[in-house]
Write a protein that holds these residues in place. Structure first.
Motif, PDB file in Angstrom:
ATOM      1  N   TRP A  92     -13.269 -44.569  -9.311  1.00  0.00           N
ATOM      2  CA  TRP A  92     -12.363 -45.354  -8.460  1.00  0.00           C
ATOM      3  C   TRP A  92     -12.483 -44.958  -6.995  1.00  0.00           C
ATOM      4  O   TRP A  92     -12.750 -43.796  -6.673  1.00  0.00           O
ATOM      5  N   SER A  93     -12.273 -45.934  -6.131  1.00  0.00           N
ATOM      6  CA  SER A  93     -12.209 -45.698  -4.682  1.00  0.00           C
ATOM      7  C   SER A  93     -11.160 -46.630  -4.078  1.00  0.00           C
ATOM      8  O   SER A  93     -11.024 -47.778  -4.516  1.00  0.00           O
ATOM      9  N   PRO A  94     -10.424 -46.161  -3.051  1.00  0.00           N
ATOM     10  CA  PRO A  94      -9.488 -47.058  -2.356  1.00  0.00           C
ATOM     11  C   PRO A  94     -10.232 -48.135  -1.553  1.00  0.00           C
ATOM     12  O   PRO A  94      -9.655 -49.147  -1.188  1.00  0.00           O
ATOM     13  N   ASP A  95     -11.523 -47.901  -1.287  1.00  0.00           N
ATOM     14  CA  ASP A  95     -12.354 -48.873  -0.566  1.00  0.00           C
ATOM     15  C   ASP A  95     -12.733 -49.993  -1.534  1.00  0.00           C
ATOM     16  O   ASP A  95     -13.446 -49.761  -2.513  1.00  0.00           O
ATOM     17  N   LEU A  98     -16.681 -50.406  -2.203  1.00  0.00           N
ATOM     18  CA  LEU A  98     -17.593 -49.284  -2.462  1.00  0.00           C
ATOM     19  C   LEU A  98     -18.186 -49.289  -3.873  1.00  0.00           C
ATOM     20  O   LEU A  98     -19.365 -49.029  -4.055  1.00  0.00           O
ATOM     21  N   ILE A  99     -17.362 -49.576  -4.876  1.00  0.00           N
ATOM     22  CA  ILE A  99     -17.826 -49.417  -6.270  1.00  0.00           C
ATOM     23  C   ILE A  99     -18.111 -50.771  -6.914  1.00  0.00           C
ATOM     24  O   ILE A  99     -17.253 -51.655  -6.917  1.00  0.00           O
ATOM     25  N   ASP A 100     -19.312 -50.896  -7.438  1.00  0.00           N
ATOM     26  CA  ASP A 100     -19.708 -52.120  -8.150  1.00  0.00           C
ATOM     27  C   ASP A 100     -19.242 -52.023  -9.606  1.00  0.00           C
ATOM     28  O   ASP A 100     -18.842 -50.956 -10.070  1.00  0.00           O
ATOM     29  N   GLU A 101     -19.338 -53.112 -10.321  1.00  0.00           N
ATOM     30  CA  GLU A 101     -18.770 -53.140 -11.679  1.00  0.00           C
ATOM     31  C   GLU A 101     -19.603 -52.429 -12.735  1.00  0.00           C
ATOM     32  O   GLU A 101     -19.206 -52.346 -13.893  1.00  0.00           O
ATOM     33  N   ARG A 102     -20.761 -51.860 -12.350  1.00  0.00           N
ATOM     34  CA  ARG A 102     -21.550 -51.087 -13.320  1.00  0.00           C
ATOM     35  C   ARG A 102     -21.760 -49.631 -12.899  1.00  0.00           C
ATOM     36  O   ARG A 102     -22.535 -48.907 -13.506  1.00  0.00           O
ATOM     37  N   GLY A 103     -21.097 -49.223 -11.826  1.00  0.00           N
ATOM     38  CA  GLY A 103     -21.198 -47.831 -11.383  1.00  0.00           C
ATOM     39  C   GLY A 103     -22.526 -47.479 -10.758  1.00  0.00           C
ATOM     40  O   GLY A 103     -22.889 -46.301 -10.668  1.00  0.00           O
ATOM     41  N   GLU A 104     -23.282 -48.492 -10.286  1.00  0.00           N
ATOM     42  CA  GLU A 104     -24.596 -48.241  -9.663  1.00  0.00           C
ATOM     43  C   GLU A 104     -24.480 -47.394  -8.399  1.00  0.00           C
ATOM     44  O   GLU A 104     -25.441 -46.764  -7.973  1.00  0.00           O
ATOM     45  N   VAL A 105     -23.296 -47.377  -7.798  1.00  0.00           N
ATOM     46  CA  VAL A 105     -23.061 -46.576  -6.590  1.00  0.00           C
ATOM     47  C   VAL A 105     -23.438 -45.107  -6.817  1.00  0.00           C
ATOM     48  O   VAL A 105     -23.882 -44.422  -5.900  1.00  0.00           O
ATOM     49  N   LEU A 165     -14.808 -41.437  -3.358  1.00  0.00           N
ATOM     50  CA  LEU A 165     -14.623 -41.968  -4.709  1.00  0.00           C
ATOM     51  C   LEU A 165     -14.485 -40.805  -5.681  1.00  0.00           C
ATOM     52  O   LEU A 165     -14.764 -39.654  -5.326  1.00  0.00           O
ATOM     53  N   GLY A 166     -14.036 -41.110  -6.892  1.00  0.00           N
ATOM     54  CA  GLY A 166     -13.879 -40.034  -7.863  1.00  0.00           C
ATOM     55  C   GLY A 166     -13.608 -40.576  -9.257  1.00  0.00           C
ATOM     56  O   GLY A 166     -13.258 -41.747  -9.433  1.00  0.00           O
ATOM     57  N   PHE A 167     -13.802 -39.690 -10.229  1.00  0.00           N
ATOM     58  CA  PHE A 167     -13.501 -40.037 -11.621  1.00  0.00           C
ATOM     59  C   PHE A 167     -12.052 -39.664 -11.901  1.00  0.00           C
ATOM     60  O   PHE A 167     -11.675 -38.492 -11.825  1.00  0.00           O
ATOM     61  N   VAL A 168     -11.245 -40.673 -12.206  1.00  0.00           N
ATOM     62  CA  VAL A 168      -9.816 -40.446 -12.476  1.00  0.00           C
ATOM     63  C   VAL A 168      -9.450 -41.093 -13.818  1.00  0.00           C
ATOM     64  O   VAL A 168     -10.285 -41.732 -14.463  1.00  0.00           O
ATOM     65  N   ALA A 169      -8.214 -40.912 -14.216  1.00  0.00           N
ATOM     66  CA  ALA A 169      -7.739 -41.561 -15.444  1.00  0.00           C
ATOM     67  C   ALA A 169      -7.387 -43.019 -15.131  1.00  0.00           C
ATOM     68  O   ALA A 169      -6.789 -43.310 -14.089  1.00  0.00           O
ATOM     69  N   TYR A 170      -7.764 -43.909 -16.026  1.00  0.00           N
ATOM     70  CA  TYR A 170      -7.433 -45.334 -15.860  1.00  0.00           C
ATOM     71  C   TYR A 170      -5.928 -45.508 -15.682  1.00  0.00           C
ATOM     72  O   TYR A 170      -5.473 -46.349 -14.904  1.00  0.00           O
ATOM     73  N   GLY A 184     -13.322 -50.249  -8.616  1.00  0.00           N
ATOM     74  CA  GLY A 184     -13.500 -49.286  -9.700  1.00  0.00           C
ATOM     75  C   GLY A 184     -14.447 -49.774 -10.785  1.00  0.00           C
ATOM     76  O   GLY A 184     -14.727 -50.969 -10.895  1.00  0.00           O
ATOM     77  N   TRP A 185     -14.920 -48.813 -11.547  1.00  0.00           N
ATOM     78  CA  TRP A 185     -15.772 -49.083 -12.712  1.00  0.00           C
ATOM     79  C   TRP A 185     -15.141 -48.376 -13.901  1.00  0.00           C
ATOM     80  O   TRP A 185     -15.019 -47.156 -13.922  1.00  0.00           O
ATOM     81  N   LEU A 186     -14.705 -49.163 -14.879  1.00  0.00           N
ATOM     82  CA  LEU A 186     -14.142 -48.608 -16.104  1.00  0.00           C
ATOM     83  C   LEU A 186     -15.313 -48.123 -16.956  1.00  0.00           C
ATOM     84  O   LEU A 186     -16.114 -48.920 -17.429  1.00  0.00           O
ATOM     85  N   VAL A 187     -15.412 -46.809 -17.103  1.00  0.00           N
ATOM     86  CA  VAL A 187     -16.564 -46.208 -17.782  1.00  0.00           C
ATOM     87  C   VAL A 187     -16.558 -46.604 -19.265  1.00  0.00           C
ATOM     88  O   VAL A 187     -15.537 -46.444 -19.943  1.00  0.00           O
ATOM     89  N   PRO A 188     -17.675 -47.119 -19.783  1.00  0.00           N
ATOM     90  CA  PRO A 188     -17.721 -47.455 -21.211  1.00  0.00           C
ATOM     91  C   PRO A 188     -17.388 -46.224 -22.064  1.00  0.00           C
ATOM     92  O   PRO A 188     -17.859 -45.117 -21.771  1.00  0.00           O
ATOM     93  N   ALA A 189     -16.575 -46.428 -23.083  1.00  0.00           N
ATOM     94  CA  ALA A 189     -16.093 -45.311 -23.910  1.00  0.00           C
ATOM     95  C   ALA A 189     -17.239 -44.512 -24.527  1.00  0.00           C
ATOM     96  O   ALA A 189     -17.120 -43.303 -24.729  1.00  0.00           O
ATOM     97  N   GLU A 190     -18.382 -45.163 -24.782  1.00  0.00           N
ATOM     98  CA  GLU A 190     -19.489 -44.455 -25.447  1.00  0.00           C
ATOM     99  C   GLU A 190     -20.272 -43.538 -24.490  1.00  0.00           C
ATOM    100  O   GLU A 190     -21.170 -42.820 -24.918  1.00  0.00           O
ATOM    101  N   PHE A 191     -19.933 -43.548 -23.201  1.00  0.00           N
ATOM    102  CA  PHE A 191     -20.625 -42.688 -22.232  1.00  0.00           C
ATOM    103  C   PHE A 191     -20.165 -41.230 -22.291  1.00  0.00           C
ATOM    104  O   PHE A 191     -20.741 -40.373 -21.641  1.00  0.00           O
TER     105      PHE A 191
END
Length: 236
Positions: A92-95, A98-105, A165-170, A184-191
């Motif tokens: 997640w980022s307040p910008d 900044l973050i695309d929907e697949r976390g390519e950033v 940006l950072g990894f936080v809890a949904y 933000g990018w919601l990380v797939p659970a299988e990652f």
């Protein structure tokens, strides 16, 4: 029927579950007449405090390993542990650009600092590390890490701009069923390993009706609706 008088239960709560507790505590009080005293922090820190005699009666952990360990060490009531929520991780980022929907950033690296919780004490930090390892960017990004003591501090680093940006809890960024504000990018659970969050009745709470009432309340429909609304999944 709410009892005319109620007791009090002291609960150690994983930092990611702060939002739900603020909604659940008054509901619990209305339904049962009991009061909930909550302390928020990193699960690893709570483990150390409970082992050293802290007066908590219930633990709501951010993992399932800590309650299992406490049970093994005689700090919990056998048969009382269960999964109350399954957490989701989000980058997640307040910008809002900044973050695309697949976390390519994470591969493009157009940022200086990336926040995550301490993987040794916070399960969401471990899940973040596993996600980056899966994407093959862990070692590249390591020099940019800004490490929070727990997920609350990690969220603070990002929201105040100490990290872009950072990894936080949904649960920390969800609003009306989606990421509210920023990008933000919601990380797939299988990652990463499942973030199974277990509750445990601690030895100090074994004779407290308020502690037992709280654990029963958490399993009820009203509580589960609240938990789901914060982006958690419930165990099948």
């Amino acid at each position: 029927m709410v009892p005319a008088w109620g007791g009090e239960v002291s609960v150690a709560v994983a930092a990611n579950f702060t939002g739900p507790i603020q909604v659940l505590a008054p509901l619990f009080e209305r339904e049962t007449g009991h009061k909930l005293q909550a302390a928020f922090g990193a699960t690893g820190k709570f483990y150390a405090q409970i082992s050293n005699g802290a007066p908590f009666e219930v633990l709501l952990a951010a993992d399932d390993e800590t309650p299992a360990r406490l049970l093994k060490e005689g700090q919990g009531v056998p048969g009382s542990a269960y999964t109350y929520a399954v957490g989701r991780l989000v980058l997640w980022s307040p910008d809002d650009k900044l973050i695309d929907e697949r976390g390519e950033v994470l591969r493009k690296g157009a940022f200086r600092h990336l926040a995550l919780a301490n993987p040794k004490t916070a399960p969401y930090g471990l899940a973040a590390q596993q996600t980056m390892a899966r994407l093959g960017v862990l070692e590249t990004l390591r020099p940019r890490f800004v490490q929070g003591e727990n997920i609350a501090q990690t969220h603070q680093f990002v929201s105040t701009g100490n990290a872009e940006l950072g990894f936080v809890a949904y649960s920390q960024v969800i609003k009306n069923g989606r990421i509210g504000g920023g990008s933000g990018w919601l990380v797939p659970a299988e990652f990463h390993d499942p973030i199974r969050q277990d509750a445990l009745l601690l030895h100090k709470g074994r004779h407290n009706p308020a502690a037992q009432a709280w654990l029963a309340f958490l399993k009820g429909d009203a509580a589960q609706t609240v938990i789901r609304s914060f982006g958690y999944e419930l165990p099948r």
